[in-house]
Design an enzyme around this catalytic site. Sequence first.
Site, mmCIF file in Angstrom:
data_model
loop_
_atom_site.group_PDB
_atom_site.id
_atom_site.type_symbol
_atom_site.label_atom_id
_atom_site.label_comp_id
_atom_site.label_asym_id
_atom_site.label_seq_id
_atom_site.Cartn_x
_atom_site.Cartn_y
_atom_site.Cartn_z
ATOM 1 N N ARG A 19 45.318 -0.208 -13.119
ATOM 2 C CA ARG A 19 45.765 -0.183 -14.509
ATOM 3 C C ARG A 19 44.927 -1.187 -15.286
ATOM 4 N NH1 ARG A 19 47.753 4.121 -13.909
ATOM 5 N NH2 ARG A 19 49.947 4.620 -13.729
ATOM 6 N N HIS A 78 40.353 7.211 -18.281
ATOM 7 C CA HIS A 78 41.557 7.381 -17.439
ATOM 8 C C HIS A 78 41.624 8.803 -16.852
ATOM 9 C CE1 HIS A 78 45.813 5.632 -16.653
ATOM 10 N NE2 HIS A 78 45.493 6.507 -15.723
#
Length: 314
Positions: free
Chosen positions: A229, A277
Amino acid sequence: MAVTIISPNRDLAPWISVLNDQARNLGIRDLDLRVWPDDGPKADIEMALTWAHPPGVLNDYPNLKCISSMGAGVDHLVSDPDLPRGVPVVRLVDAHLIRDMTEYILLAVLSHFRRFDVYQANQWAKRWQPQTPMEKKECPVGIMGLGQLGTAAALRLIREGFPVSGWRNMNGGLPGVTAFHGQDQLPEFLGRSRILICLLPLTPATRHILNLTQFAHLPSGAYLINVGRGGHLKEEDLIPAIDKGLLSGACLDVFEAEPLPGNHPFWAHPRIRVTPHVSSQTDPESVAPQILENLERLRSGKPLLNPVNKARGY
Ligand code: GLV
């Protein structure tokens, strides 16, 4: 049984059609799929499928029995201080997610190992400059986080001939992987990671774990791959770490703010590769069976698949 999907920023049409089709094929006739915020009487809802829900909204459902993440990660859920207490949370564990993540990691590792980052810059400068090949044994890889994704990546990299070590919160090894655990062993683990891959869950304990102090333990010129993350990386430390030679560059798929703002210095940095992402994206077709299986399990009172320990955060 009524299920609501709460995912404000995603196209939900494929999810709805796949879940309805697969339910029909499995003989589940009463699947009542709704989409937040227009999901009708809140008391009907027994399961919520969520990604990046507005904090607090899950409390609106008095009969909620299960909250399922729409991805592998659950930081978006467990970070909600108003997550309903007694409601179990499950996540998705999926062969496609694992395959795609392994592939992305292999690509990032090999591009660095075969110096594609250098050749890309050389091409722009019209510079014909072969680099001395590296040996895999000179290029040990360290993986932070040995869950489903980290384990699969470790096994694949071992097959490719890279020495692999792993660092995790708890003790526990994997055949062929040199194991490290806990804060005490972090410097030693970093010291042998020529390529460092972050696949940790994001929790208060792992936030900003990738920072200048820790980068100083790496062999100089190490390469960072962050597919965990954005919150794992202290972003303001990355370019100074490259400038100091602690890192030779980085491949980043996740960011503190997504989409990455247009004025962010990572976009234009020659040694930072940015992807939006996409290392591993949930395929509704592939995960629908486990979502429907959990619905059936809820009905029959059987233990749910892929439960999350909310206190631990993963
Ligand atoms: C993606 O980031 C996921 O957690 O599935």
